[in-house]
Design an enzyme around this catalytic site. Sequence first.
Site, short mmCIF file in Angstrom:
data_model
loop_
_atom_site.label_atom_id
_atom_site.label_comp_id
_atom_site.label_asym_id
_atom_site.label_seq_id
_atom_site.Cartn_x
_atom_site.Cartn_y
_atom_site.Cartn_z
N ASP A 1 0.87 -1.17 0.00
CA ASP A 1 0.00 0.00 0.00
C ASP A 1 0.91 1.23 0.00
OD1 ASP A 1 -2.41 1.53 0.28
OD2 ASP A 1 -1.97 1.73 2.42
N ASP B 1 -0.31 5.01 0.76
CA ASP B 1 -0.63 6.09 1.69
C ASP B 1 -0.60 5.62 3.14
OD1 ASP B 1 -1.06 7.93 -0.41
OD2 ASP B 1 -3.02 7.03 -0.77
#
Length: 221
Positions: free
Chosen positions: A7, A9
Amino acid sequence: MDLALFDLDNTLIAGDSDFEWAQFLIGKGILDRALYEAKNIEFYEQYKAGTLDIDIFLDFQLRPLAAHPRALLESWQREFLSRQILPLVSEQARRLVRGHLDSGALCAIVTATNSFVTGPIVREFGIAHLIATIPAQENGQFTGRPRGLPSFREGKIVRVEAWLEALGLWWSSFDRSWFYSDSQNDLPLLSKVSNPVVVDPDATLRAHAEAAAWPIMSLLG
């Protein structure tokens, strides 16, 4: 061979690129602060709470791309990377990615944020593959709408599997599969891989990880 998925963010960067992009445009006076800032904060809180309606959010987030020429957007994109994203990248995050790349793993960043915003960030990490929400285009200009399935929640699994199939691969092609994330929104993909790793997690994900005995780590600089 291993598969390493990340991922972006609040995982590889210590912030949210979707939120930061809107704040960047507000700060430059491109978006009206009175109209956009409160809404941007509201969507970000919904995302963190796991209640975000992705279709409503994408209408908000992608519409500004359609209002400006591509060349101008790309100049803002370069400024955004330099001013607001690179200071959010820790050396710990860079080392984590380099370790998987150096081991020969197939690596990709898998993010709900759109590919226009995240493309330069992914290249900064030296990762060749990006699975992100795709902004639709016509004649080289953005339309303000998404194309295909957003890379969000269960959609991340669908998009990752389509990418693997395009490479002639599948989950069983790998000795181990990793996914690193901070968010409860990523529980579907975390539950899919053989080696889920929770990074600076929200409270809901931390509780799930502790119950499931998943590793918890920090990449904050």
